[in-house]
Design a protein around this motif. Structure first.
Motif, PDB file in Angstrom:
ATOM      1  N   PRO A   1       0.813  -1.205   0.000  1.00 13.40           N
ATOM      2  CA  PRO A   1       0.000   0.000   0.000  1.00 13.40           C
ATOM      3  C   PRO A   1       0.845   1.254   0.000  1.00 13.40           C
ATOM      4  N   LEU A   2       0.456   2.184  -0.793  1.00  7.76           N
ATOM      5  CA  LEU A   2       1.074   3.496  -0.747  1.00  7.76           C
ATOM      6  C   LEU A   2       0.609   4.161   0.541  1.00  7.76           C
ATOM      7  N   PRO A   3       1.253   5.250   0.938  1.00  9.69           N
ATOM      8  CA  PRO A   3       0.888   5.856   2.215  1.00  9.69           C
ATOM      9  C   PRO A   3      -0.598   6.115   2.364  1.00  9.69           C
ATOM     10  N   GLN A   4      -1.245   6.388   1.295  1.00 12.16           N
ATOM     11  CA  GLN A   4      -2.655   6.743   1.370  1.00 12.16           C
ATOM     12  C   GLN A   4      -3.536   5.715   0.652  1.00 12.16           C
ATOM     13  N   GLY A   5      -2.953   4.608   0.249  1.00 13.00           N
ATOM     14  CA  GLY A   5      -3.675   3.687  -0.619  1.00 13.00           C
ATOM     15  C   GLY A   5      -4.599   2.754   0.126  1.00 13.00           C
TER      16      GLY A   5
ATOM     17  N   PRO B   1       1.190   5.723 -10.776  1.00 15.93           N
ATOM     18  CA  PRO B   1       1.021   4.484 -11.542  1.00 15.93           C
ATOM     19  C   PRO B   1       1.000   3.276 -10.615  1.00 15.93           C
ATOM     20  N   PRO B   2       0.450   2.147 -11.080  1.00 16.92           N
ATOM     21  CA  PRO B   2       0.317   0.979 -10.208  1.00 16.92           C
ATOM     22  C   PRO B   2       1.650   0.522  -9.632  1.00 16.92           C
ATOM     23  N   GLN B   3       2.719   0.596 -10.410  1.00 12.46           N
ATOM     24  CA  GLN B   3       4.008   0.078  -9.929  1.00 12.46           C
ATOM     25  C   GLN B   3       4.632   0.962  -8.858  1.00 12.46           C
ATOM     26  N   ALA B   4       4.048   2.126  -8.606  1.00  8.14           N
ATOM     27  CA  ALA B   4       4.626   3.029  -7.597  1.00  8.14           C
ATOM     28  C   ALA B   4       4.616   2.392  -6.215  1.00  8.14           C
ATOM     29  N   GLY B   5       3.793   1.371  -6.011  1.00 10.01           N
ATOM     30  CA  GLY B   5       3.721   0.740  -4.704  1.00 10.01           C
ATOM     31  C   GLY B   5       4.654  -0.434  -4.524  1.00 10.01           C
ATOM     32  N   GLU B   6       5.365  -0.824  -5.566  1.00 13.28           N
ATOM     33  CA  GLU B   6       6.239  -2.001  -5.461  1.00 13.28           C
ATOM     34  C   GLU B   6       7.530  -1.662  -4.728  1.00 13.28           C
ATOM     35  N   VAL B   7       7.933  -2.561  -3.837  1.00 17.18           N
ATOM     36  CA  VAL B   7       9.176  -2.343  -3.093  1.00 17.18           C
ATOM     37  C   VAL B   7      10.332  -3.048  -3.793  1.00 17.18           C
ATOM     38  N   HIS B   8      11.447  -2.355  -3.905  1.00 17.28           N
ATOM     39  CA  HIS B   8      12.682  -2.957  -4.430  1.00 17.28           C
ATOM     40  C   HIS B   8      13.821  -2.562  -3.500  1.00 17.28           C
ATOM     41  N   TYR B   9      14.681  -3.538  -3.223  1.00 11.12           N
ATOM     42  CA  TYR B   9      15.875  -3.278  -2.412  1.00 11.12           C
ATOM     43  C   TYR B   9      17.121  -3.551  -3.265  1.00 11.12           C
ATOM     44  N   PRO B  10      17.447  -2.677  -4.210  1.00 17.38           N
ATOM     45  CA  PRO B  10      18.645  -2.962  -5.006  1.00 17.38           C
ATOM     46  C   PRO B  10      19.906  -3.001  -4.144  1.00 17.38           C
TER      47      PRO B  10
ATOM     48  N   THR C   1      10.767  20.011  -4.144  1.00 15.42           N
ATOM     49  CA  THR C   1      10.809  20.682  -5.451  1.00 15.42           C
ATOM     50  C   THR C   1       9.815  20.041  -6.417  1.00 15.42           C
ATOM     51  N   LEU C   2       9.805  18.709  -6.437  1.00 18.85           N
ATOM     52  CA  LEU C   2       8.901  18.025  -7.368  1.00 18.85           C
ATOM     53  C   LEU C   2       7.445  18.358  -7.050  1.00 18.85           C
ATOM     54  N   HIS C   3       7.095  18.284  -5.757  1.00 19.24           N
ATOM     55  CA  HIS C   3       5.708  18.578  -5.399  1.00 19.24           C
ATOM     56  C   HIS C   3       5.370  20.034  -5.728  1.00 19.24           C
ATOM     57  N   LYS C   4       6.315  20.905  -5.462  1.00 18.50           N
ATOM     58  CA  LYS C   4       6.087  22.330  -5.731  1.00 18.50           C
ATOM     59  C   LYS C   4       5.847  22.572  -7.224  1.00 18.50           C
ATOM     60  N   LEU C   5       6.525  21.793  -8.050  1.00 12.08           N
ATOM     61  CA  LEU C   5       6.383  21.966  -9.497  1.00 12.08           C
ATOM     62  C   LEU C   5       5.216  21.167 -10.069  1.00 12.08           C
ATOM     63  N   GLY C   6       4.500  20.464  -9.181  1.00 11.70           N
ATOM     64  CA  GLY C   6       3.323  19.749  -9.660  1.00 11.70           C
ATOM     65  C   GLY C   6       3.583  18.321 -10.090  1.00 11.70           C
ATOM     66  N   TYR C   7       4.711  17.738  -9.696  1.00 12.57           N
ATOM     67  CA  TYR C   7       4.952  16.323  -9.979  1.00 12.57           C
ATOM     68  C   TYR C   7       4.546  15.507  -8.752  1.00 12.57           C
ATOM     69  N   GLU C   8       4.264  14.229  -8.954  1.00 18.55           N
ATOM     70  CA  GLU C   8       3.913  13.341  -7.853  1.00 18.55           C
ATOM     71  C   GLU C   8       5.043  12.354  -7.588  1.00 18.55           C
ATOM     72  N   THR C   9       5.217  12.000  -6.330  1.00 17.91           N
ATOM     73  CA  THR C   9       6.283  11.049  -5.981  1.00 17.91           C
ATOM     74  C   THR C   9       5.768   9.885  -5.133  1.00 17.91           C
ATOM     75  N   GLY C  10       4.607  10.045  -4.530  1.00 15.24           N
ATOM     76  CA  GLY C  10       4.123   9.032  -3.587  1.00 15.24           C
ATOM     77  C   GLY C  10       4.774   9.150  -2.224  1.00 15.24           C
ATOM     78  N   VAL C  11       5.565  10.191  -2.019  1.00 18.28           N
ATOM     79  CA  VAL C  11       6.312  10.324  -0.765  1.00 18.28           C
ATOM     80  C   VAL C  11       5.643  11.356   0.137  1.00 18.28           C
ATOM     81  N   ASP C  12       5.585  11.036   1.426  1.00 25.27           N
ATOM     82  CA  ASP C  12       5.062  11.957   2.431  1.00 25.27           C
ATOM     83  C   ASP C  12       6.231  12.802   2.932  1.00 25.27           C
ATOM     84  N   LEU C  13       6.247  14.066   2.546  1.00 25.36           N
ATOM     85  CA  LEU C  13       7.388  14.935   2.862  1.00 25.36           C
ATOM     86  C   LEU C  13       7.592  15.086   4.365  1.00 25.36           C
ATOM     87  N   ASP C  14       6.511  15.157   5.106  1.00 27.65           N
ATOM     88  CA  ASP C  14       6.651  15.337   6.555  1.00 27.65           C
ATOM     89  C   ASP C  14       7.362  14.157   7.206  1.00 27.65           C
TER      90      ASP C  14
END
Ligand SMILES: CC(C)(COP(=O)([O-])OP(=O)([O-])OC[C@H]1O[C@@H](n2cnc3c(N)ncnc32)[C@H](O)[C@@H]1OP(=O)([O-])[O-])[C@@H](O)C(=O)NCCC(=O)NCCSC(=O)C[C@@](C)(O)CC(=O)[O-]
Length: 455
Positions: free
Chosen positions: A131-135, A177-186, A376-389
């Motif tokens: 689940p994404l933070p809000q999913g 996108p759907p894959q934004a919730g997948e975890v990878h540990y490279p 910066t990304l959020h300010k410019l209107g991009y999404e990251t799925g990340v909770d800045l706080d």
């Protein structure tokens, strides 16, 4: 024969503000966060909900603090337990691509020597649908769970015990996108010996009933001969020709392989790098089977103009290389990223609290801070799925725990405001308790105004 360069510690060790340090050490799900959650003022990022420029386009963050960030720290080894908590906090903040370590020589890079110990302690890979933070709640994972799953399962309950769905801060998930919730540990793997060590570890873990420890390795090559000698201790061509068996074996075992090209702008030993050299090396890695290439500005000397030049060369080659890793040595990383975003930049490697550097690039600072990138990304209107706080909490915790300066300006600014608000709330409570409510409110107003005006 290349000898290991003597590199001074990149970070001074200031005494962190005791109050900030105390709060940073508190668990995110404990009282400080709870109080902040109750506060209308929690969402410093509330003003970021603009939609222009980025139009909500998703930009992936590859978080490298646990590897690139820690590999250059001098002094005692960072405890494995701290690394584990770092990864858990990053997951809790919504990051899903987290580079967790290296299978390099422990005597050359001591901070990475415990990678085999760390991997089995991490929240198990759940593959799809974390689940994404809000999913919405995810279905149970069909993969076998690790022996430690009972104490640290993120598919059914998030690692820090936070119920994401109760958070008041909702990101705009409709755009993720759907894959934004997948975890990878490279994990970084330099050669067959490193890969064999990873496979041996996995086999031992599987024999105990454990699940997959990772689904991704990263190989690294320099765009320049001189850096190859320093970093990989071998000529560039020798490294390139040694990689196909590693990559083939990884692919045959179902692992995906990421490719790093270092020194794409300049080399600490040979000066400016020719873009066509970068393209040639990157193309070879892609031909070998890497699913993507991260273009690394190892020295942090890139600027919008030099990146634009490289970008044009990669585009002319007809190959998509729209992923970058900017070190922020000369403070131009964000400017460069902002130039590349409208050109299609789709993935950014960054490091919590700006931690890091490269043992073989003297003076280079860490990757651009993740907090600054997300802001910066959020300010410019991009999404990251990340909770800045939550990210800011994690960055302050990390810097405080390691006793290093938090290199994220965004992280420091947001944290200072939160501390001021917390202080103000305490003052107000004390004033109310002592029956001086009016005076207390005035005192609170003063603290908040001072803080906001001062930044
Ligand atoms: C690359 C190596 C491993 C070659 O190490 P080497 O010593 O040149 O390898 P060798 O083939 O000559 O072998 C010598 C001994 O090392 C052993 N050995 C050989 N390989 C391994 C291994 N993987 N793990 C453990 N042991 C290993 C090998 O088995 C042998 O042991 P012996 O038989 O004599 O007992 C070494 O030079 C090394 O560890 N270098 C450190 C590289 C590194 O971690 N650099 C920093 C990361 S790259 C980076 O930060 C840039 C990046 C990716 O972030 C992008 C950017 O921002 O620019």
């Amino acid at each position: 024969m290349v000898t290991r360069p003597q590199v001074q510690a990149v970070y001074p060790s200031p005494s962190p503000d005791p109050e900030i340090a105390a709060n940073a050490h508190s668990h995110p799900s404990q009282s400080f966060s709870d109080k902040v959650l109750q506060s209308e003022e929690r969402l410093i990022s509330r003003e970021l909900k603009v939609k222009h420029g980025g139009q909500g386009r998703f930009v992936r963050i590859v978080e490298v603090s646990a590897r690139d960030g820690l590999q250059n720290l001098h002094g005692p080894a960072v405890p494995t337990e701290v690394k584990r908590e770092l990864v858990e906090r990053l997951l809790d903040a919504g990051l899903r691509n987290i580079e967790v370590g290296s299978f390099v020589r422990g005597d050359w890079v001591p901070q990475m020597a415990d990678t085999p110990k760390l991997l089995p302690t991490l929240p198990p890979l759940t593959g799809q649908n974390l689940p994404l933070p809000q999913g919405p709640p995810s279905p149970p994972s069909s993969r076998p769970e690790s022996p430690s799953a009972s104490s640290s399962t993120i598919s059914s309950s998030p690692p820090l015990g936070v119920d994401f769905n109760t958070l008041r801060h909702k990101l705009d998930t409709t755009l993720l996108p759907p894959q934004a919730g997948e975890v990878h540990y490279p994990v970084l793997v330099p050669n067959m010996r490193g890969f064999d060590n990873l496979i041996k570890l996995q086999q031992e873990w599987s024999a105990k009933g454990g699940g997959p420890l990772t689904d991704e390795i990263a190989v690294f090559v320099s765009a320049t001969e001189a850096f190859s000698q320093a970093n990989n201790h071998a000529p560039l061509e020798k490294i390139l020709s040694s990689l196909p068996p590693v990559i083939n074996k990884a692919l045959s075992l179902g692992l995906r392989v990421r490719g790093y090209v270092s020194c794409v702008i300049t080399c600490p030993y040979s000066g400016p790098t020719e873009p066509q050299d970068v393209v040639a090396v990157a193309q070879r890695l892609l031909d070998m089977g890497c699913y993507e290439i991260s273009l690394g500005d190892t020295t942090g000397e890139g600027d919008p103009a030099s990146w634009a030049r490289l970008w044009a060369a990669t585009r002319d080659s007809g190959v998509d290389m729209s992923r970058v890793a900017c070190h922020d040595t000369f403070s131009l990383a964000l400017s460069s990223l902002c130039t590349l975003l409208p050109e299609g930049l789709c993935s950014i490697d960054s490091s919590l609290a700006g931690l890091g550097g490269c043992p073989y690039s003297p003076g280079a600072t860490g990757n651009v801070p993740t907090e600054d990138v997300v802001y910066t990304l959020h300010k410019l209107g991009y999404e990251t799925g990340v909770d800045l706080d939550k990210l800011v909490e994690a960055g302050n915790w990390l810097a405080s725990t390691l006793g290093v300066r938090n290199e994220s300006r965004v992280g420091r600014a947001i944290w200072a405001r939160r501390v001021a608000r917390e202080r103000a709330a305490q003052q107000q409570q004390r004033a109310q308790a002592s029956g001086a409510g009016v005076a207390g409110k005035e005192g609170t107003k003063g603290v908040l105004e001072d803080t906001e005006d001062g930044m």
